[in-house]
Structures are given as C-alpha cells and as structure tokens.
Design a protein around this motif. Structure first.
Motif, short mmCIF file in Angstrom:
data_model
loop_
_atom_site.label_atom_id
_atom_site.label_comp_id
_atom_site.label_asym_id
_atom_site.label_seq_id
_atom_site.Cartn_x
_atom_site.Cartn_y
_atom_site.Cartn_z
N UNK A 152 -9.49 -20.01 -9.85
CA UNK A 152 -8.34 -19.37 -10.50
C UNK A 152 -8.84 -18.34 -11.53
N UNK A 153 -8.26 -17.13 -11.51
CA UNK A 153 -8.72 -16.11 -12.48
C UNK A 153 -8.56 -16.58 -13.92
N UNK A 154 -7.56 -17.44 -14.18
CA UNK A 154 -7.37 -17.94 -15.54
C UNK A 154 -8.59 -18.72 -16.01
N UNK A 155 -9.18 -19.49 -15.09
CA UNK A 155 -10.37 -20.27 -15.47
C UNK A 155 -11.53 -19.36 -15.81
N UNK A 156 -11.66 -18.29 -15.03
CA UNK A 156 -12.72 -17.32 -15.32
C UNK A 156 -12.50 -16.71 -16.70
N UNK A 157 -11.24 -16.33 -16.98
CA UNK A 157 -10.93 -15.76 -18.30
C UNK A 157 -11.22 -16.76 -19.41
N UNK A 158 -10.81 -17.99 -19.17
CA UNK A 158 -11.03 -19.03 -20.19
C UNK A 158 -12.51 -19.16 -20.50
N UNK A 159 -13.32 -19.24 -19.44
CA UNK A 159 -14.75 -19.42 -19.64
C UNK A 159 -15.36 -18.21 -20.34
N UNK A 160 -14.91 -17.01 -19.95
CA UNK A 160 -15.44 -15.79 -20.61
C UNK A 160 -15.03 -15.76 -22.07
N UNK A 161 -13.78 -16.17 -22.34
CA UNK A 161 -13.30 -16.10 -23.73
C UNK A 161 -14.05 -17.10 -24.62
N UNK A 162 -14.64 -18.12 -23.99
CA UNK A 162 -15.41 -19.09 -24.76
C UNK A 162 -16.87 -18.67 -24.88
N UNK A 163 -17.21 -17.53 -24.28
CA UNK A 163 -18.58 -17.06 -24.32
C UNK A 163 -19.46 -17.74 -23.28
N UNK A 164 -18.84 -18.26 -22.22
CA UNK A 164 -19.60 -18.93 -21.17
C UNK A 164 -20.39 -17.94 -20.34
N UNK A 165 -21.59 -18.37 -19.92
CA UNK A 165 -22.41 -17.50 -19.08
C UNK A 165 -22.03 -17.70 -17.62
N UNK A 166 -22.60 -16.89 -16.76
CA UNK A 166 -22.37 -17.05 -15.33
C UNK A 166 -22.87 -18.43 -14.86
N UNK A 167 -23.95 -18.87 -15.49
CA UNK A 167 -24.50 -20.18 -15.13
C UNK A 167 -23.52 -21.30 -15.50
N UNK A 168 -22.92 -21.19 -16.69
CA UNK A 168 -21.89 -22.17 -17.10
C UNK A 168 -20.78 -22.22 -16.06
N UNK A 169 -20.37 -21.03 -15.64
CA UNK A 169 -19.27 -20.93 -14.67
C UNK A 169 -19.63 -21.66 -13.38
N UNK A 170 -20.87 -21.48 -12.91
CA UNK A 170 -21.29 -22.11 -11.66
C UNK A 170 -21.41 -23.63 -11.84
N UNK A 171 -22.04 -24.04 -12.94
CA UNK A 171 -22.33 -25.46 -13.13
C UNK A 171 -21.07 -26.25 -13.49
#
Lengths: 260, 261
Positions: free
Chosen positions: A146-165
């Motif tokens: 979901x694009x919202x999850x991507x936005x949420x993770x980015x807004x928290x300063x999550x890296x691409x690795x965080x997103x995958x893991x």
C-alpha cells in the motif's frame, strides 16, 4: 458421518473411483498390458522393482530439491529486486517472461552438450522451470505494498532496507509459500524431463528404459513414484505455509464483533 | 515566524509543464501546537498539502518551512494516519503500534533497553483511545473503528511534533466517527502536538480544529480560513448549537463558491 470426516476422505474416494475407472476401461475394451497395465500389475511392478525405483526415486528427489533450492534463493532475491524497484522491473521482468515462454525441454539437449549426461542438466532444468513462479509471486507482493505504508515508512526516516525487512518480506510470505507449492511440482517436471531426454539415472531414465522394453507396468510404477514424491513435497510446503503465514488465514470464529 | 510556513507553493504531478497542477499558490501558517483542519471538495489537493508538509513530495515552486528550516526531505518528526488503517496484518496491535519505534531515530537505537518503557507507553496510549486489553489481538480481530484507534496510537507512539491525519475517519459509520472525534480531541488536549487534519466532513473540522482552512477545487488554492472559538472540551451537544451550525454553514458556502463551474 460428520462433514469434517467426509471432507477428509473425499480426495481418497475420488482417487479410488479413478482407479476403478482405469481398471474398468481395461476390462471392457480388453486392453493389453503392454499398452496399459492394470492397477494390480502396476502395484506388482512397484513391488518387484522396489529397489531400483527407490534408488532412482531418491536420485530424482535429490536433483529436484537442489534445483528447487537454487530456484527459491534466486527467485526470492530477484523477486525482491524486481518488486521494489520500478527500473529493475522494467529492465528485467520482460526478459524473465520471455525466458519463461521458451520450452525448457528444448534446452535439455543443449545442456547435455555443455555439461554431459546426468545430474547437472537435470538440476538446471529443474531450476529453470521452478524459479519463475517464485519471482512472479514475490515481485507481486512487493509491488502491491500500500502506498500509505511506503509514505509512513519514509516519514519515519526508514531506509529501503527497513522497508524490505519490516514490510516487504513478511507481507510477501503468503505469496512466497503459495509459489513454493507450484515451484516444487514444476521442479519435478523439470528433473524428470531432463532424465528422460538426457539422463543416465533417475525415475525419468527408468521410464525411458522401461518403455523401450515395452515394460508398461514399470513405466506406470515409476509414474506412481514421481506422483507420490510430488504430492509429498507439496504437502510438506502446505504444512509450512500454514505454520508461517497463519496470520493471513482468518479464523472467522474468533473475530470480535461490535463497533467503536 | 510560524511553526509551519507554506509560501506560494505550487505542486505539479508529472515532470513536464503539462503535468496536473494539484496545488497552486498555496500559502498557510500553522502555529506550534495548533489544531488545523483542511477542507475542500474531493481531489482539491488536500492530501497533497499534507505530503508537502511531511516532505514526502517537493514543491514545484515556493517553499515549505518547519520551525524555520526548509523542508527538503521527509521530516522524521511526524506521525501519520490514513483513511485505511494500514495496520500490518502479521503483527499484533502492540507490535503494530511499536513500528515507529523500530524505524525512527533516536528510538530505534534504544529499542532493546527501553522495552519495558515502550510497553508501558503503548498501554497508556491504548487506554487513552479505549483499547485497553486489545494489545495482543491481531488487526483483523478489531472492527474498523478500533483499527483506526490503533492507528492513532501508532501515529503518536514516537511522540511526533506534528500529526498529519488524512481523512482518518472517512470510512467509518457516523456513530463510530463521532466517538473518535472526542478521542482525538482528548489526545490533542493531552499531547498538544501540532495537528493537521484533512477531511471533507465539515462538522468534523469545526468540532476538532482551532482553525479551518478551505481549499478550492483543483488546482487547490487556500480560499478562506475560519477560526473556531468554541470552548473545549467540545461535545456532540456542541455540534447542535447555533454558533457551531453557523460556522459549518459559512464553510459550506465558501466551498461552493470555490468550486470551478
């Protein structure tokens, strides 16, 4: 009889009916054993050739599992890359699809020329047949986050690795396990094809030799062995799937009703 | 100088000049600790404005500043909540709420030693939103309204200075929604963080916000702002008082006028 037990025995009843039909066709049309053996003759061959069937069955199983294992590792990695980068998707996915539409049986003779008869071509064929569903499913899971999850993770300063893991891999598990069930059966197809075309061991080779000797009961016994191995592996992954992705199977009975 | 300053911001989706203009010449000031609502017709760029504040998209022209510094990359001090609860189905409610602590600095570095403290934080937030005892449930075991409550907890767990809410109650039924208004009001009175709420429900905006900003239809411009000076805590009764109804009415009119025919 409760509906649960009825559901459990249903596939066995279907199998039994099919075996009966098989037997009936032979009796009614008087089919000879070198064309189509009876279920009894098949069982007999299964017993008579139990040692060669077992050693060759094990050899096919080894080939299949190795090819499958490589396919899983490769497929998972490629699926993650293709699913999480649009550029990688555009660059790689069409090529994978094109490769997947090449009949793999046609590649076996080439592999035999390159690697000789036997083990290596069979492993490669098993791999080639089984990696695609893994790539396709994992890529699908990653690309439908979901694009919202991507936005949420980015807004928290999550890296691409965080997103995958944290998101991608757990989310793709149900898709991944579903693909494993398909991949393992395809892997068997691959190794048996390779054994028939360019092998010197394995169930495929047993079938090739037996059919050239008109030993149809043995061909059928060999078929029963591959079938059994395929079903066994499928069942194994089915159990794992349920264990690792229980969250994706909703238990209606434990849902909390009510608002708020 | 305001806490959040949006100055003449344009946002165009698509790279070329022919791309869709979502926001046009938007200027907006939001004070520290203010509760602001953005209302407007659907597709007017309200959500886009939120993304601009969060630094998730870059303005095509103009500037967004938060506490005096231009926003050029995602701010790491925001909490976000959306119309879909977007809870992770493989995590319990507790683990879902903990997610920001695993990602955002500086919390992620002290995750192990703060375990007990974090547990207590989650429990406190769950109590605030009325979800005590649901920490170990899976998301699908909760109703839509309860999932939204859990989502609010997730948005607040890392104590963000800005809370960005993108129509968080839009998919709920009226009764559940009105319950959650008071939950959100309590959270704000308790935390006093800056909240920007995007909504198309005017009563919701007036009930919750100190200032309501009205946007025109696409491309979104800010055409009116209205401060709401009704005493807190506001209740459902408040929404039937003439003063409240007048404000809603005025906003309704402003939106109609802002629609391009």
């Amino acid at each position: 009889m409760s509906s649960k037990t009825l559901e459990r025995i249903a596939p066995w009843v279907t199998t039994l009916i099919l075996v009966l039909l098989w037997w009936l066709v032979i009796v009614v049309f008087d089919v000879k054993a070198y064309i189509l053996p009876t279920p009894g003759e098949t069982l007999q061959a299964l017993y008579q050739y139990r040692y060669p069937l077992m050693t060759n069955g094990l050899s096919t199983l080894t080939t299949t599992v190795i090819g499958f294992g490589i396919a899983v590792v490769f497929g998972l990695a490629l699926g993650i890359i293709v699913g999480s980068s649009r550029l990688a998707y555009c660059a790689v996915y069409p090529v994978i699809v094109a490769f997947n539409s090449v009949p793999k049986a046609a590649l076996v003779p080439i592999l035999v020329v390159w690697f000789g008869l036997g083990f290596v071509p069979a492993v490669i064929t098993a791999f080639m047949l089984s990696f695609f569903p893994v790539v396709a499913n994992v890529a699908l899971a990653f690309s439908t986050i979901e694009p919202e999850l991507t936005e949420l993770m980015r807004s928290l300063g999550g890296s691409r690795r965080d997103m995958i893991v944290k998101i991608g891999i757990p989310r793709s598990l149900p898709y991944f396990f579903a693909s494993l069930k398909i991949a393992i059966t395809l892997s068997f197809v691959g190794s048996v094809i390779a054994e028939i075309i360019g092998g010197n061991t394995g169930i495929g080779n047993v079938m090739l030799v037996a059919s050239s000797n008109f030993n149809m009961p043995l061909v059928f016994a060999a078929l029963v062995v591959v079938g059994g191995l395929g079903i066994g592996m499928y069942a194994l992954f089915d159990v794992w799937e349920r264990r690792f992705t229980s969250w994706s199977v909703r238990d209606v009975a434990s849902t909390t009703p009510g608002g708020g | 100088m305001s806490f959040i300053e949006i100055r003449n911001v344009d946002l165009r989706y698509g790279s070329s000049a022919s791309g869709t203009l979502a926001v046009s010449g938007a200027s907006l000031d939001i004070e520290l600790g203010e509760f602001v609502a953005l209302v407007g017709p659907s597709g007017c760029g309200k959500s886009t404005l939120l993304k601009l504040i969060a630094g998730l998209v870059k303005p095509s022209a103009g500037q967004v500043r938060v506490s005096g510094r231009e926003v050029t990359e995602p701010l790491k001090t925001v909490g976000m909540a959306f119309q879909n609860a977007t809870l992770l189905p493989w995590r319990t409610i507790r683990d879902n709420i903990m997610l920001p602590l695993e990602i955002a600095e500086p919390h992620r570095r002290t995750l192990k030693q703060d375990r007990e403290k974090n547990r207590a934080k989650v429990d406190a937030l769950l109590e605030k939103v009325g979800l005590t005892g649901f920490a170990e449930r899976m998301p699908w075991q909760l109703s839509g309204g309860m999932q939204q409550r859990a989502q609010l907890c997730r948005a607040l767990i890392h104590e963000p200075s800005i809370l960005l809410l993108d129509e968080p109650f839009a998919a709920l039924d009226t009764f559940t929604r009105e319950d959650l208004w008071s939950v959100l009001q309590d959270l704000w009175l308790f935390r006093k963080c800056t909240i920007v709420l995007v909504t198309h429900e005017l009563r919701e905006a007036v009930y919750l916000a100190q200032t309501v900003h009205v946007m025109s239809s696409r491309p979104g411009r800010l055409i009116k702002n209205r401060s709401v000076e009704i005493a807190r805590p506001r209740t459902l009764e408040t929404t039937f008082e003439p003063g409240f109804v007048d404000i809603v009415h005025g906003l309704r009119q402003a939106i109609s006028e802002g629609k391009t025919p």
